[in-house]
Each structure stands twice: as structure tokens, then as C-alpha cells.
Design a protein around this motif. Structure first.
Motif, PDB file in Angstrom:
ATOM      1  N   LYS A  52      -2.782  -6.960 -10.012  1.00  0.00           N
ATOM      2  CA  LYS A  52      -3.015  -7.904 -11.101  1.00  0.00           C
ATOM      3  C   LYS A  52      -2.431  -9.271 -10.787  1.00  0.00           C
ATOM      4  O   LYS A  52      -2.931 -10.299 -11.274  1.00  0.00           O
ATOM      5  CB  LYS A  52      -2.430  -7.363 -12.408  1.00  0.00           C
ATOM      6  N   ARG A  53      -1.402  -9.298  -9.971  1.00  0.00           N
ATOM      7  CA  ARG A  53      -0.784 -10.575  -9.602  1.00  0.00           C
ATOM      8  C   ARG A  53      -1.357 -11.136  -8.305  1.00  0.00           C
ATOM      9  O   ARG A  53      -0.905 -12.172  -7.819  1.00  0.00           O
ATOM     10  CB  ARG A  53       0.733 -10.397  -9.468  1.00  0.00           C
ATOM     11  N   ILE A  55      -1.153  -9.892  -5.319  1.00  0.00           N
ATOM     12  CA  ILE A  55      -0.364  -9.605  -4.120  1.00  0.00           C
ATOM     13  C   ILE A  55      -1.154  -8.682  -3.192  1.00  0.00           C
ATOM     14  O   ILE A  55      -1.063  -8.775  -1.970  1.00  0.00           O
ATOM     15  CB  ILE A  55       0.984  -8.970  -4.493  1.00  0.00           C
ATOM     16  N   CYS A  56      -1.911  -7.783  -3.784  1.00  0.00           N
ATOM     17  CA  CYS A  56      -2.821  -6.942  -3.014  1.00  0.00           C
ATOM     18  C   CYS A  56      -4.156  -6.917  -3.735  1.00  0.00           C
ATOM     19  O   CYS A  56      -4.276  -7.397  -4.870  1.00  0.00           O
ATOM     20  CB  CYS A  56      -2.267  -5.528  -2.832  1.00  0.00           C
ATOM     21  N   SER A  57      -5.158  -6.378  -3.089  1.00  0.00           N
ATOM     22  CA  SER A  57      -6.497  -6.353  -3.682  1.00  0.00           C
ATOM     23  C   SER A  57      -6.649  -5.211  -4.676  1.00  0.00           C
ATOM     24  O   SER A  57      -5.880  -4.243  -4.662  1.00  0.00           O
ATOM     25  CB  SER A  57      -7.545  -6.200  -2.579  1.00  0.00           C
ATOM     26  N   GLN A  58      -7.676  -5.310  -5.519  1.00  0.00           N
ATOM     27  CA  GLN A  58      -7.984  -4.236  -6.442  1.00  0.00           C
ATOM     28  C   GLN A  58      -8.435  -2.995  -5.689  1.00  0.00           C
ATOM     29  O   GLN A  58      -8.210  -1.870  -6.129  1.00  0.00           O
ATOM     30  CB  GLN A  58      -9.073  -4.672  -7.427  1.00  0.00           C
ATOM     31  N   GLU A  59      -9.029  -3.192  -4.540  1.00  0.00           N
ATOM     32  CA  GLU A  59      -9.463  -2.075  -3.703  1.00  0.00           C
ATOM     33  C   GLU A  59      -8.264  -1.245  -3.257  1.00  0.00           C
ATOM     34  O   GLU A  59      -8.328  -0.015  -3.207  1.00  0.00           O
ATOM     35  CB  GLU A  59     -10.219  -2.596  -2.481  1.00  0.00           C
ATOM     36  N   VAL A  60      -7.156  -1.916  -2.950  1.00  0.00           N
ATOM     37  CA  VAL A  60      -5.931  -1.198  -2.593  1.00  0.00           C
ATOM     38  C   VAL A  60      -5.470  -0.328  -3.758  1.00  0.00           C
ATOM     39  O   VAL A  60      -5.133   0.846  -3.580  1.00  0.00           O
ATOM     40  CB  VAL A  60      -4.819  -2.185  -2.191  1.00  0.00           C
ATOM     41  N   ALA A  61      -5.472  -0.903  -4.956  1.00  0.00           N
ATOM     42  CA  ALA A  61      -5.072  -0.139  -6.145  1.00  0.00           C
ATOM     43  C   ALA A  61      -5.984   1.058  -6.359  1.00  0.00           C
ATOM     44  O   ALA A  61      -5.524   2.149  -6.733  1.00  0.00           O
ATOM     45  CB  ALA A  61      -5.075  -1.038  -7.371  1.00  0.00           C
ATOM     46  N   THR A  62      -7.271   0.890  -6.113  1.00  0.00           N
ATOM     47  CA  THR A  62      -8.236   1.984  -6.268  1.00  0.00           C
ATOM     48  C   THR A  62      -7.951   3.101  -5.272  1.00  0.00           C
ATOM     49  O   THR A  62      -8.006   4.290  -5.619  1.00  0.00           O
ATOM     50  CB  THR A  62      -9.669   1.458  -6.084  1.00  0.00           C
ATOM     51  N   GLN A  63      -7.641   2.716  -4.035  1.00  0.00           N
ATOM     52  CA  GLN A  63      -7.309   3.721  -3.018  1.00  0.00           C
ATOM     53  C   GLN A  63      -6.063   4.516  -3.397  1.00  0.00           C
ATOM     54  O   GLN A  63      -6.021   5.753  -3.260  1.00  0.00           O
ATOM     55  CB  GLN A  63      -7.074   3.044  -1.665  1.00  0.00           C
ATOM     56  N   VAL A  64      -5.053   3.792  -3.871  1.00  0.00           N
ATOM     57  CA  VAL A  64      -3.801   4.461  -4.239  1.00  0.00           C
ATOM     58  C   VAL A  64      -4.014   5.386  -5.432  1.00  0.00           C
ATOM     59  O   VAL A  64      -3.480   6.500  -5.473  1.00  0.00           O
ATOM     60  CB  VAL A  64      -2.703   3.421  -4.545  1.00  0.00           C
TER      61      VAL A  64
END
Length: 466
Positions: A52-53, A55-64
């Protein structure tokens, strides 16, 4: 998947008290599998806040998020055999399931107990909302219904194990409606105060401050994903008083139901016999005395309380952690779920027993009748004093001794004493009726019972049937 015969388990919670369906509900929040799941959920909240900030992509959040759903305690424990560190093992397992791009952002700027303490607060908070409070309110509702049903059932009051002035059985149960209601409120409020932290190794936001000018704001973003707030001040751990207070109120609640169970157990004594546990057709009370019907369920609750109440001392000891943190609570704090399971197991037992509680109205009348004539000693003494007798208590005390020796009733003796006749003649009809019918000397037992039940029904939003 490790499979084990439950009878090879060491802890009695897992082999003796896990055979009922509700144990599956306990494991959702309180098992080792649940602990790993909640810790992984905190790691995910961290990555979501980073995304959200920007710092990383939304795709990273989806993977996690996908990886976290696949995590099992078996693989984490297998990894821990190598790392000798449970949270590093969890992090490694998540990283094994995501891309090279995503790996750096897992556990980013955090320390182990950012994850551990936050996960514990989250699971205990949700366990309270979804499991503890509903179960306690079910018992509370049952007690309310018994209190109303028996609100006019006259019972001899007892102080110091001796017959006192009369009450009603419903009034006696209303005591526990009120006490349990208070602890339910305390548990609910203390659970809402459970806090998390994303403040780093010593709580000073050293690592996160490298990336955020306002690291407390970032901490709030992470915890908002979990519907938690930050501890007012953290070291490597969350301030321990939040969890201490929470477990204290659980233990206090355990004391209430243990006291209730003790009362019910004594009322089942052969020489009292005012209540009884329902016995199944094939149930056995004694291995050698076929006639016995032991109050096993109420005794079990008190026995469980004796086991888990002293563990509160360990929780108090866990308040102490040297400087920014030591490891002296790392093992002991793992047993808090057992305190919760012990309480819930006992509450569910009382629900099952309470639904079939047998009240012996005949025995209640018989027990009251034993000393019903002496019960009037209190109202007689008070009435004499109210009409100006200078030493009413002593006069009535001596009359009770005479009544016991002669077999005459107090009200008859009063009328034979010349010095007391003038007082007797001043008593009005209602006052004389109480002396003639001691079973009516119950004060406001009925009204108070109704008042207590109505009050707690409203406070706890419990809808009563009928």
C-alpha cells in the motif's frame, strides 16, 4: 501430516477432554496449527502494508497471500529443526513459495516478537469474540432461566454452613448470574485491549525508521490490517500487562464457576439433597457401591480450577522481562491456550449438566422446616427493637435457647412473657404473619432475582425464551 493415536498424547486436555465436538472449535484458535496460521497472517499483513505504501508491488502481496494459505505447521517444524528458530523457519517456508522479487519483503524490518506477540493478541482476541464469549453467554443464559424458574422456590439460606434466614433458590442462582456477568464483561473489555507491535528488535523502530520518517504510522498500517492497535510502548515485546489482565479475568471467571460448582456439589450431599445431576441409565457412581450417584461434573469443574488457577502465578511472573527482553517467558507463555481450553471445557460441562439440573422441591421444604421456627429470631429481634425494647437481641437469644429446650415456638414464647406482651400487641398484621409463616420472610428475593436477570440480559444482549 503427523497422525497420532490420541491415547498416546501426554496432556489430558488432548486425550481425556478432547473427545467432544467443541474441541475442534478450540483448535481453530488455540492449537499449534492455529498459532502458525496466525503468525503467517501477521507476516502477510506486513507485506500488504508495504504494498500500500509502494515499497513492494501488489503482485508481491498476492504471492505472499497465496503462500501463507499453503503453509502447514509440519513444514515449519521441519524447517525449524535446521534453523533452531521458529519464526525464521516460518519466514523461510514462506520465502520458498514466492518469487525472488517477493522474498526480501517477507519479515521486512521486523523482529520475531513483532510477529509472535501480535499473532497471539490477534488469535486470543478472535477466540474471545467467536468462542469464549458465546460459550460463556450460553451458560449465563442457562443460569438466568434456572433463576427465573426457581425464583419463588423457598430455600433455607446458609452462612458458615449453618441455617440462616430463608431465600429462594432462584435468588441463590442469581448470585452467579451477576458474578458471571461481571467476568464476561471484564473478559470482553480486556480482549479488546490486546495489542500488537511492529517496532523492531528493541521497540525503538530502528529498522523501520530507515525507510519511514514516521515508523509508528507504518506500524499502525500493519496492525490495521489485523484490526489491532499498537502497544503504547514496546521493547522487543508488547507491554505484558495487556495479556496479563486478559488471563487474569479468565482465571477470575474460572473461580466463579468453581464456586458455583462447589455450591451445587454440597447441595447434592445425601443429608441435603436439594439438587441433583441427571444420571444416565447406564452411568456408574462408584466401582464398589452401586447405589451411589456422585456429583462428578461439579467436582470435575472444581478440580480443573485447581489445576489452572495456579497457572495465573506464572502469567504474573511473565510480566518480568529484563531490559528490552529476555527469554524467560518463551516457554511458559505457550501454555496460555491450555488455560483457555480448561475454562471452556468446564463451562461446556456446566452447560450440559445445567440443562438437566434436577431440583428436589420436597427436600428444600424439608430442610427449611428443620429450623423454620427459629428463623423468626431475626425478624422478632428487629421488631422488638423497632418498638423500643432496650435489649431485644439478648432477649431473643435467650428465647431461642428456651425454645430449643422446651420445643415451643418463639412466637408462642413471646406471648407468654408478660414483659414482651405489650410489644407483641403493637405488631401489625403483616409483621405477625411473618412470625407465623417464616417461609414468607424472604425479603425481596423474588424481585431481586428478576431484577438481576433483567439487568444482565440487557447488558449482555441475551434474549431469554418464555
Amino acid at each position: 501430516m503427523i497422525k497420532r493415536n490420541i491415547f498416546k498424547n501426554i496432556g489430558p486436555l488432548d486425550h481425556r477432554y478432547s473427545l467432544r465436538d467443541e474441541f475442534k472449535d478450540y483448535s481453530t484458535y488455540l492449537s499449534e496449527e492455529a498459532k502458525v496460521k496466525y503468525q503467517a497472517t501477521v507476516e502477510l499483513a506486513l507485506v500488504k502494508a508495504l504494498a500500500k505504501r509502494g515499497i513492494c508491488s501488489q503482485e508481491v502481496a498476492t504471492q505472499v497471500e497465496k503462500a501463507v494459505k499453503e503453509i502447514t505447521p509440519e513444514e515449519v517444524y521441519k524447517e525449524e529443526r535446521k534453523t533452531k528458530h521458529n519464526i525464521r523457519a516460518l519466514v523461510n517456508c514462506i520465502q520458498h513459495k514466492v518469487s525472488e522479487e517477493a522474498k526480501p519483503y517477507i519479515h521486512f524490518t521486523t523482529t520475531s516478537f513483532d510477529i509472535v506477540d501480535t499473532a497471539n493478541s490477534l488469535r486470543y482476541k478472535e477466540a474471545t469474540e467467536e468462542l469464549i464469549l458465546p460459550t460463556l453467554k450460553e451458560l449465563e443464559k442457562l443460569l438466568m432461566e434456572i433463576a427465573l424458574r426457581e425464583k419463588e422456590t423457598v430455600q433455607v439460606g446458609r452462612t458458615h454452613g449453618q441455617h440462616a434466614v430463608p431465600i429462594t433458590f432462584g435468588f441463590a442462582i442469581a448470585e452467579y448470574v451477576s458474578r458471571l456477568g461481571n467476568t464476561i464483561q471484564d473478559i470482553e473489555e480486556s480482549s479488546k485491549q490486546l495489542k500488537g507491535k511492529i517496532a523492531g528488535a528493541v521497540g525503538a523502530y530502528n529498522a523501520s525508521h530507515l525507510f519511514f520518517d514516521q515508523p509508528e504510522s507504518f506500524e499502525a498500517d500493519v496492525l490495521a490490517e489485523l484490526d489491532l492497535e499498537a502497544s503504547t510502548h514496546s521493547t522487543q515485546i508488547v507491554e505484558p500487562e495487556y495479556i496479563t489482565n486478559f488471563v487474569h479475568y479468565l482465571t477470575s471467571c474460572f473461580g466463579v464457576i468453581a464456586n458455583f460448582s462447589d455450591d451445587m456439589r454440597h447441595l447434592q450431599r445425601s443429608e441435603i439433597g436439594e439438587v441433583g445431576e441427571y444420571f444416565d441409565e447406564d452411568q456408574v457412581g462408584s466401582s464398589t457401591m452401586p447405589h451411589k450417584r456422585n456429583p462428578i461434573n461439579y467436582e470435575n469443574v472444581k478440580s480443573m480450577w485447581k489445576e489452572f488457577m495456579p497457572r495465573m502465578m506464572t502469567v504474573y511472573q511473565d510480566q518480568i522481562s529484563e531490559h528490552q527482553r529476555d527469554l524467560t517467558n518463551s516457554a511458559s507463555s505457550r501454555f496460555i491456550p491450555e488455560i483457555i481450553v480448561g475454562l471452556l471445557s468446564s463451562v461446556n460441562r456446566l452447560i450440559r449438566v445445567g440443562e438437566k439440573l434436577v431440583v428436589d422441591h420436597d427436600n428444600m421444604k424439608k430442610n427449611f422446616a428443620q429450623n423454620k421456627e427459629l428463623v423468626v429470631a431475626e425478624p422478632l429481634y428487629i421488631l422488638l427493637a423497632s418498638y423500643g425494647h432496650p435489649d431485644a437481641h439478648e432477649v431473643v437469644r435467650k428465647l431461642t435457647l428456651e425454645a430449643e429446650e422446651t420445643g415451643q415456638t418463639l412466637r408462642k414464647l413471646v406471648q407468654t412473657k408478660e414483659e414482651l406482651k405489650p410489644y407483641w400487641e403493637q405488631f401489625n398484621q403483616k409483621q405477625r404473619e411473618l412470625l407465623v409463616n417464616p417461609e414468607k420472610y424472604i425479603g425481596i428475593s423474588v424481585d431481586k432475582t428478576e431484577k438481576i436477570v433483567k439487568s444482565w440480559s440487557n447488558k449482555l444482549d441475551i434474549e431469554l425464551t418464555g
